[in-house]
Design a protein around this motif. Structure first.
Motif, short mmCIF file in Angstrom:
data_model
loop_
_atom_site.label_atom_id
_atom_site.label_comp_id
_atom_site.label_asym_id
_atom_site.label_seq_id
_atom_site.Cartn_x
_atom_site.Cartn_y
_atom_site.Cartn_z
N GLY A 92 3.15 1.47 8.16
CA GLY A 92 2.01 0.93 7.45
C GLY A 92 1.50 1.88 6.38
N ILE A 93 1.45 3.16 6.72
CA ILE A 93 1.01 4.17 5.76
C ILE A 93 2.00 4.27 4.60
N ILE A 140 3.58 3.41 -1.01
CA ILE A 140 4.54 2.85 -1.97
C ILE A 140 3.88 1.77 -2.80
N GLY A 141 3.00 0.99 -2.20
CA GLY A 141 2.28 -0.05 -2.93
C GLY A 141 1.38 0.54 -4.00
N MET A 142 0.77 1.70 -3.71
CA MET A 142 -0.08 2.35 -4.70
C MET A 142 0.75 2.91 -5.85
N TRP A 143 1.91 3.50 -5.52
CA TRP A 143 2.75 4.08 -6.56
C TRP A 143 3.32 3.02 -7.49
N LEU A 194 4.00 2.34 18.58
CA LEU A 194 2.73 2.42 17.86
C LEU A 194 2.83 3.44 16.73
N GLY A 195 3.41 4.59 17.02
CA GLY A 195 3.58 5.61 15.99
C GLY A 195 4.44 5.15 14.83
#
Length: 71
Positions: free
Chosen positions: A52-53, A58-61, A45-46
């Motif tokens: 995911g984070i 990376i998607g925002m950058w 889970l961790g």
């Protein structure tokens, strides 16, 4: 002959191993403490939350989600 690409999803393999450990412990095949099995699931889970984070950051950058162009 065409080359067929074989792709192994590591997370799926680890999840399958977790289900095997859980079911084998219920059936009495293994003698593992439940804390160890819960720790394994907690680690998965961790890892999935961290990935995911990271994917979101990376998607925002890279602006991978922005398909529109500025005019």
């Amino acid at each position: 002959m065409k080359n067929k690409e074989i792709s192994i999803d590591v997370f799926s393999v680890l999840t399958s191993a977790g289900w095997f450990l859980t079911i084998a412990n219920i059936a009495g095949i293994t003698q593992l403490p439940w804390a160890n099995i819960l720790g394994y699931w907690g680690a998965l889970l961790g890892i999935s939350v961290a990935m995911g984070i990271l994917t979101a950051i990376i998607g925002m950058w890279t602006k991978g989600g922005d398909k529109g162009g500025e005019k």
